[in-house]
Scaffold this motif. Structure first.
Motif, mmCIF file in Angstrom:
data_model
loop_
_atom_site.group_PDB
_atom_site.id
_atom_site.type_symbol
_atom_site.label_atom_id
_atom_site.label_comp_id
_atom_site.label_asym_id
_atom_site.label_seq_id
_atom_site.Cartn_x
_atom_site.Cartn_y
_atom_site.Cartn_z
ATOM 1 N N HIS A 76 33.175 68.622 36.280
ATOM 2 C CA HIS A 76 33.641 67.369 36.263
ATOM 3 C C HIS A 76 34.540 67.011 34.817
ATOM 4 C CE1 HIS A 76 33.312 62.767 35.135
ATOM 5 N NE2 HIS A 76 33.039 63.144 33.834
ATOM 6 N N LEU A 77 34.112 67.710 33.827
ATOM 7 C CA LEU A 77 34.967 67.527 32.617
ATOM 8 C C LEU A 77 36.220 68.237 32.742
ATOM 9 C CD1 LEU A 77 32.187 68.419 29.980
ATOM 10 C CD2 LEU A 77 33.273 66.326 30.432
ATOM 11 N N GLU A 78 36.461 69.478 33.449
ATOM 12 C CA GLU A 78 37.725 70.049 33.560
ATOM 13 C C GLU A 78 38.544 69.320 34.650
ATOM 14 O OE1 GLU A 78 39.361 74.406 35.199
ATOM 15 O OE2 GLU A 78 37.255 74.159 34.881
ATOM 16 N N ARG A 79 38.216 68.702 35.616
ATOM 17 C CA ARG A 79 38.831 67.749 36.441
ATOM 18 C C ARG A 79 39.512 66.694 35.790
ATOM 19 N NH1 ARG A 79 36.030 66.326 42.130
ATOM 20 N NH2 ARG A 79 36.109 68.642 42.159
ATOM 21 N N TYR A 80 38.717 65.835 35.175
ATOM 22 C CA TYR A 80 39.015 64.562 34.347
ATOM 23 C C TYR A 80 39.467 64.745 32.937
ATOM 24 C CZ TYR A 80 37.428 63.112 38.905
ATOM 25 O OH TYR A 80 37.218 62.789 40.148
ATOM 26 N N TYR A 81 39.093 65.604 32.331
ATOM 27 C CA TYR A 81 39.064 65.692 30.743
ATOM 28 C C TYR A 81 39.536 67.079 30.164
ATOM 29 C CZ TYR A 81 36.823 61.075 31.509
ATOM 30 O OH TYR A 81 36.237 59.990 31.910
ATOM 31 N N ALA A 82 40.296 67.732 30.929
ATOM 32 C CA ALA A 82 40.712 69.159 30.402
ATOM 33 C C ALA A 82 41.745 68.794 29.353
ATOM 34 C CB ALA A 82 41.373 69.967 31.400
ATOM 35 N N THR A 83 41.428 69.840 28.187
ATOM 36 C CA THR A 83 42.216 69.568 26.890
ATOM 37 C C THR A 83 43.637 69.927 27.267
ATOM 38 O OG1 THR A 83 42.650 70.706 24.908
ATOM 39 C CG2 THR A 83 42.186 72.188 26.493
ATOM 40 N N VAL A 84 44.696 69.149 26.652
ATOM 41 C CA VAL A 84 46.025 69.202 26.504
ATOM 42 C C VAL A 84 46.630 69.838 25.389
ATOM 43 C CG1 VAL A 84 48.206 67.703 26.642
ATOM 44 C CG2 VAL A 84 45.881 66.898 27.926
ATOM 45 N N GLU A 85 46.015 69.580 24.178
ATOM 46 C CA GLU A 85 46.513 70.366 23.113
ATOM 47 C C GLU A 85 45.413 70.633 21.994
ATOM 48 O OE1 GLU A 85 47.967 66.745 20.313
ATOM 49 O OE2 GLU A 85 49.473 67.633 21.778
ATOM 50 N N VAL A 86 45.329 71.565 21.330
ATOM 51 C CA VAL A 86 44.276 72.012 20.628
ATOM 52 C C VAL A 86 43.917 70.954 19.536
ATOM 53 C CG1 VAL A 86 43.611 73.611 18.674
ATOM 54 C CG2 VAL A 86 44.873 74.342 20.601
ATOM 55 N N GLY A 87 42.646 70.711 19.448
ATOM 56 C CA GLY A 87 41.924 69.627 18.369
ATOM 57 C C GLY A 87 42.317 68.132 19.106
ATOM 58 N N ASP A 88 42.388 68.109 20.234
ATOM 59 C CA ASP A 88 42.483 66.653 20.978
ATOM 60 C C ASP A 88 41.040 66.202 21.498
ATOM 61 O OD1 ASP A 88 41.861 68.036 23.407
ATOM 62 O OD2 ASP A 88 43.556 67.701 24.346
ATOM 63 N N GLY A 89 39.944 66.859 21.073
ATOM 64 C CA GLY A 89 38.630 66.290 21.660
ATOM 65 C C GLY A 89 38.413 66.449 23.036
ATOM 66 N N ARG A 90 39.400 67.061 23.797
ATOM 67 C CA ARG A 90 38.826 66.987 25.333
ATOM 68 C C ARG A 90 38.193 68.100 25.689
ATOM 69 N NH1 ARG A 90 41.918 63.193 27.703
ATOM 70 N NH2 ARG A 90 42.241 64.479 29.923
ATOM 71 N N TRP A 91 37.786 68.558 26.868
ATOM 72 C CA TRP A 91 37.125 69.762 27.127
ATOM 73 C C TRP A 91 37.926 70.947 27.454
ATOM 74 C CZ3 TRP A 91 32.472 71.991 27.488
ATOM 75 C CH2 TRP A 91 32.292 73.057 28.261
ATOM 76 N N ASP A 92 37.591 72.235 26.962
ATOM 77 C CA ASP A 92 38.297 73.248 26.962
ATOM 78 C C ASP A 92 37.720 74.182 27.991
ATOM 79 O OD1 ASP A 92 39.801 75.728 26.892
ATOM 80 O OD2 ASP A 92 39.126 75.952 24.568
ATOM 81 N N PRO A 93 38.530 74.268 29.235
ATOM 82 C CA PRO A 93 38.195 75.112 30.484
ATOM 83 C C PRO A 93 37.510 76.338 30.032
ATOM 84 C CG PRO A 93 40.114 73.791 31.073
ATOM 85 C CD PRO A 93 39.901 73.618 29.489
#
Length: 454
Positions: A76-93
Motif C-alpha cells: 500500500h505505502l509503495e503504491r501510493y506514498y513512495a518517496t520522491v526525494e530524500v527527507g520528504d517523509g514518504r515511504w522508502d521502498p
C-alpha cells in the motif's frame, strides 16, 4: 544487498488472512530455518488454550500472519506514498525487505508457554529474538548475512526499536501495528470470541507515512476506534481470564517447587535430580545460553510435567496433577482494604494442610487500552495520529471522545488464589470443618472482598 525474488509466488493457506503470499527467497529461507520451525511447537496463547479449547494455534502461524499484514502495509505505502526525494517523509521502498523480515522474526525468542515462561524465569523474548538474529551460530543469522553483512544488525535494531526509520519500527511495534493486528484477529478466530474483530482492510487503506512515523487518514477514525475497543475487549475477556491466570499460578508454583528441589540436590549428595529430564536440567541450573534456549518448546515441558505427576515429592506430584487435569486454584478479586486480611487467610490455608508458598498467590493483570505519548514512563507508547484534510495531525484521543474516555486508564484486576478445596461445603472430617468454615466466613465477606469468580 541480495533481494532475490521467487520465480513463482509461494502461497500459505491461512484461516485469518485467506492466503499468505511469499515473494522473496529470503523470506522462504527464513521460514525453513530450524529456529523459525521451532515456533510451530509453541502455542500462541500458552496456558489460555486450556480455557479456550480452540486456541491451539502457534507462534509460527502468528508470525506468518504478522509478515502478511506487513507485506500489505508495504504494498500500500509503495503504491501510493513512495518517496520522491530524500527527507520528504514518504515511504522508502528500499525498506520493504527489512520490514518484512522484522515482521516475520519479531517473536523468534518466545519460550515455552510464552509470557508465562518469561514471568517465571525472568527472561525477555525480545532480547532473545535479537540474540538469535545476531548469533553467528544460528541458521537465521546465516540467511540474513546472505542479504548483506549488516542486515542482521538492522533487523535486530527494528526489534529493539532503535532503527532510525521510525516508520519501519512503528509498523512492527506501536499501539497499532502488524503484531497487534494479527494477534487480535487470530486469537479471536481460534478462541471463538468475537471481540477481537476489526476492519483491517480499512486501516491499511487509510494508512499514511509521516516524517515521524505512521498516521491514519482522519476518515478512518471509526475503524481505529473499533480496533482500540477490540483490543480492550480481548484483554478483559480472553487474555486476563481468571481461570487462565489460575493455571499460570499453578505452573509457576510447580516450577518453583522443581527449582527448590534442584537446589536442595546441589547441597545434598543423597538427593537425586533424576526426576528432572536431562533436557531441562540446564534451565534450573541457570543456563540461559541461546543455543540451549532454542531446544526448549511446549512439548519438552508438558512431557516433564507428565512425569512429575508420579514424583516422590508429594507437593510436586500434586501440583502436576492439578495442572494436567485442570484442577485449577480458585480466586477472589481483591480490593484496596483486603491487604491486612491475606496473612490470616494464608494461616487458615496452612492449618488445612496446604503450603501457602505453593498453594496461594497474589496475581494482578493490568493493561492500557490506549495511552498518549509519555516520554518519562518506563515504556512510552507511540501515540496514534490522524491526518486531517488540511494535512495537519491530531492525536487520536483529542479527536475521539470515546478513546479519550479510555486513554491512560488501566483495566484488569488483582486476585488472591488458593486451593479450591477451601470452598468445599463439607470438609473431610470434623477436625477440618471449622477451619474450612473459618476460611469461607472471610472470603464471603462482601465488605472486604468481591464475590468469587470462576
Amino acid at each position: 544487498m541480495s533481494d532475490q525474488k521467487l520465480k513463482n509466488e509461494k502461497i500459505f493457506r491461512d484461516p485469518v488472512h485467506d492466503v499468505i503470499r511469499v515473494q522473496d527467497q529470503v523470506i522462504l529461507d527464513l521460514i525453513d530455518t530450524s529456529e523459525f520451525q521451532r515456533l510451530r511447537r509453541i502455542k500462541q496463547l500458552g496456558i489460555t488454550a486450556e480455557v479456550f479449547h480452540g486456541a491451539e494455534h502457534s507462534r509460527f502461524a502468528h508470525s506468518l500472519g504478522v509478515y502478511e499484514i506487513a507485506r500489505q502495509f508495504a504494498e500500500h505505502l509503495e503504491r501510493y506514498y513512495a518517496t520522491v526525494e530524500v527527507g520528504d517523509g514518504r515511504w522508502d521502498p528500499k525498506e520493504r525487505l527489512l520490514l518484512l523480515v522484522a515482521a516475520l522474526l519479531h517473536d523468534l525468542g518466545h519460550g515455552p508457554y510464552s509470557h508465562t515462561f518469561e514471568h517465571i524465569f525472568g527472561t525477555d523474548h525480545e532480547a532473545y529474538t535479537q540474540a538469535i538474529i545476531l548469533s553467528e551460530t544460528t541458521e537465521i543469522n546465516q540467511v540474513l548475512r546472505n542479504v548483506s553483512a549488516d542486515f542482521p544488525e538492522k533487523v535486530a535494531a527494528v526489534i529493539g526499536k532503535t532503527y532510525p526509520n521510525k516508520q519501519v519500527v512503528q509498523l512492527i511495534s506501536s499501539q497499532i501495528d502488524a503484531d497487534r493486528m494479527d494477534y487480535l484477529l487470530r486469537d479471536a478466530y481460534y478462541s471463538g470470541a468475537t471481540y477481537g474483530r476489526f476492519d483491517l482492510s480499512r486501516l491499511i487503506q487509510m494508512m499514511r507515512p509521516t516524517k515521524n512515523g505512521i498516521a491514519f487518514d482522519h476518515r478512518s477514525m471509526n475503524a481505529v476506534e473499533d480496533y482500540v475497543i477490540s483490543r480492550y475487549q480481548m484483554y478483559v475477556q480472553v487474555y486476563f481470564h481468571p481461570v487462565s491466570r489460575a493455571l499460570e499460578v499453578l505452573l509457576s508454583a510447580l516450577l518453583a517447587r522443581v527449582q527448590y528441589l534442584y537446589e536442595l540436590s546441589q547441597h545434598d549428595s543423597m538427593r537425586s535430580i533424576d526426576f528432572i529430564p536431562v533436557a531441562l536440567r540446564p534451565l534450573f541450573a541457570g543456563d540461559r545460553d541461546v543455543s540451549y534456549y532454542l531446544k526448549l518448546d511446549d512439548a519438552v515441558f508438558i512431557a516433564a510435567i507428565n512425569t512429575w505427576r508420579f514424583a516422590e515429592d508429594s507437593i510436586l506430584a500434586d501440583l502436576a496433577v492439578r495442572f494436567l487435569d485442570r484442577h485449577q486454584l480458585k480466586s477472589i478479586v481483591l480490593n484496596e482494604t483486603v491487604g491486612d486480611l491475606l496473612p490470616k487467610l494464608r494461616e487458615i490455608i496452612a492449618m488445612a494442610g496446604f503450603s501457602p508458598e505453593y498453594y496461594t498467590a497474589e496475581n494482578d493483570s493490568f493493561d492500557l487500552s490506549y495511552d498518549i505519548y509519555r516520554p518519562n514512563t518506563k515504556k512510552p507508547q507511540t501515540q496514534i495520529e490522524l491526518v486531517k484534510a488540511d494535512g495537519s495531525q491530531i492525536e487520536l484521543s483529542d479527536a475521539s471522545p470515546l478513546v479519550r474516555s479510555m486513554s491512560g486508564r488501566y483495566y484488569g484486576d488483582a486476585r488472591f488464589f488458593f486451593p479450591r478445596e477451601m470452598l468445599e461445603e463439607q470438609a473431610i472430617d470434623d477436625v477440618m470443618a471449622p477451619i474450612y468454615a473459618d476460611f469461607q466466613r472471610f472470603v464471603h465477606n462482601d465488605e472486604l472482598i468481591r464475590p468469587i469468580e470462576d
